[in-house]
Design an enzyme around this catalytic site. Sequence first.
Site, short mmCIF file in Angstrom:
data_model
loop_
_atom_site.label_atom_id
_atom_site.label_comp_id
_atom_site.label_asym_id
_atom_site.label_seq_id
_atom_site.Cartn_x
_atom_site.Cartn_y
_atom_site.Cartn_z
N LYS B 224 0.79 -1.17 0.12
CA LYS B 224 -0.07 -0.11 -0.18
C LYS B 224 0.90 1.42 -0.08
CE LYS B 224 -1.73 2.46 3.53
NZ LYS B 224 -1.77 3.89 2.64
N GLU B 298 10.60 0.66 10.14
CA GLU B 298 11.48 1.74 9.94
C GLU B 298 10.62 2.91 10.07
OE1 GLU B 298 13.29 4.55 8.97
OE2 GLU B 298 13.04 4.10 6.87
N CYS B 332 13.29 10.33 7.24
CA CYS B 332 13.28 9.97 8.49
C CYS B 332 14.65 10.09 9.17
CB CYS B 332 12.76 8.55 8.63
SG CYS B 332 13.40 7.78 7.18
N GLU B 429 10.40 14.68 16.12
CA GLU B 429 10.53 14.86 14.58
C GLU B 429 9.67 15.90 13.86
OE1 GLU B 429 9.62 11.03 12.24
OE2 GLU B 429 11.48 11.61 11.05
#
Lengths: 300, 519
Positions: B224, B298, B332, B429
């Site tokens: 997906k 991840e 990331c 983040e």
Amino acid sequence: MEKTKASDRLEVLKTYKIYIGGQFPRTESGRYYIPTNAAGKKLANVCLSSRKDFRDAVVSARGAFGGWSSRAAFNRSQILYRMAEMLEGRKAQFVDELVQQDASKIKAEKEVNLAIDRLIYYAGWCDKFQQLFSAVNPVASSHFNFSVPEPTGVVAIIAPQGDSLLGLVSVIAPVIAGGNTCVVLASETKPLCAVTFAEVLNSSDLPGGVVNILTGRPAELASWFVDHMDVNATLYCENNSDTQKMIREKSATNLKRVSFYDKINWYGEEGQSPYFIMDTQEIKTTWHPVENIAGAGGGY
Amino acid sequence: MFDQPLKPFEPIKLIEPIKMAKATVKKKPAAKSNTIKLKFDTSWTYAPAPESKSAATINKQYDLFINGVWQKPISKKYFDTINPANEEKLSEVADANAADADKAVKAARSAYDKVWKKMPAKERAKYIFRIARMVQEKARELAIIETLDGGKPIRESRDFDVPTAANHFFYYAGWADKLEYAFPNRRTEPLGVAGQIIPWNFPLLMAAWKIAPALATGNTVVLKPAETTPLTALKLAEIIQEADLPPGVVNILTGAGSTGAAIVNHPGVNKIAFTGSTEVGKIIQRAIAGTNKKVTLELGGKAANIIFEDAPVDQAVEGVINGIFFNQGHVCCAGSRLYVQESVAKEVIRKLKDRLESLIVGDPLDKNTDIGAINSKAQLETIKKYISIGKKEGAEMYESSCLLPGKGFFCRPTLFTNVAQSNRIAQEEIFGPVLSVLTFRTDDEVIEKANNSPYGLSAGVWTDKGSKIFNMTKRMRAGVVWANTFNKFDPASPFGGYKESGFGREGGLHGLSAYVNIV
């Protein structure tokens, strides 16, 4: 705790304590439980460790991690070998305890011998598994790039309930061979060897805090083992599917690495392998540019 | 092409002595500082250099790619995907529901049992090689679509995303018939059906990272793509169809979070591979509790990038800029926490500001653009929220003075100085072009600060001293450490995090173990 005849010398009984940070405290809770063998004989007044004991043990394990993980792999190997030596020297005591905990003499001797050999096996791996599981990666750009295993950190272990010595040694050894530190909950019903094994650790040059051993009830403590935010990985060795589910769920709080060793026959070849070490390792990849001077050729 | 007359070449004035802080003290010459400042206000400007959209074909509507054919969604729903650079609709894609996911998983299971698991490994390899080649053949089209759908500069999609995706297929194709060499003294078995959920920051590349190792190890796939960037994954489906991959080996479902949840919760899935936020990663970890599903995650990061006083400062500044502004900071592993040794902090910060000023922000399709569009309105709002948090926390903000396009989602490259370790902009983040700058004095201090994060995906260190590099790279708790470089990726190089940045590796030899049982 046998009654002795009046003429006999009175036996000095051992107090079975827990092992945290290289010390042998009693549980802070002051609680105890009395495991019995199949004949109903009381084994000892054993510490019923609390959540607080576990937290103290994690503090010790975290404190010991920096030093232990940065020791030379060769040095860790020496210490694991020393542990095997100490265990060999106290073989009789372990056989006795296993017999008290319902093992036959022959089976007890076999278990102790295998436990000693298992320590030797992992002592040998300390400075070799890295070579096997590392790689220099041929990246396309002008960089030197390599990947090596590194210990994940503090590992919380709920040891096998059945093979109370061999199982214990088989789960602790790969974890510390790889440079991790750990907190271990011993077999609830057969805790004697675990405490005596702590004495072996204590006399083996293993720095305090690298291995911490608690006695108590998995049913009470398991959820704290996976809830703790300063634990990096959890090993669980029983086939209880509810507990396994709980461990997976709670481990998500800080994404602990989880391994279940519920189908391992610790007596067989499958009971030892460098892949157990890798279960508590991370792979670190490092990059550095390589100077690339036009016209310099290959250098040959 | 040239709607403006070309200007005659004139040399760029580069050198201007640094202006000292107090210009009123006339007699102290500024000449003592031999650092130079780049001067950007010349008459020399870049002419527009737009990539043509005509080299790409985007359908008006896309169905679901299940069992090798395009199928209407059982949900009967479609949603729009837009170009974040101008907010115009590009296409509409199917919104897969649980019934669609069920269909895809069943197709993948059937393909696994009947075809893929039985196929000789060397034949499996050739299919993956074939996909790699076709990605190369259609590289230009893929790059254009990637940029249109996601907002990243064409320079990056053309030179990084698409070629690296092709290379990833090439790399893992070769592993398919060599797996017995990968795990000493052991054999491997595929896991079965892999459910793979990927993010919007590197849509095609992440699809390649997920699909290539899964196929090479003998698994089948339900993938997906993210809801804001589905188009290149759908183009990849066309390639897979063209490559004659047996039906059902790869199935591609478009949709949002609920589609992802349907895949994760499907009992027929043996493995979940997820790249995305730590928050969702934790939800997945909880969701698969009590099942035998394997998982690799991840997740997020807040990489520390450390500059020591002995570092080659200009290179370091360039690396820091690349570290945080690559792909608009939607990375990331972005170097979002900069630690500069105090003695060089002033110089580094000044150079960073100069360099920030020179970054070209604008049309992602323009080949000169450095920073394209923020991927979505929601993400732009998140970034703005963090910028205002940073200001409120007392950090000093500096942003480029560049003009932003009137339409689309854009954000000026921004940096904060005077940031405290505990500030949210140093802990959380942001996933945007926002850099937090902190300072340090000693090695031990910076290690303590760098590792003081729940994340551990990547880290960077800049110094000229070899022994210091190895000291730092060893002590930093992160899965990828760049020394005197940053944001480098390669199919042969394992990637993945420590701590709450997830577990498992993608890429290289180590990326294989995510998709096999070792027996």
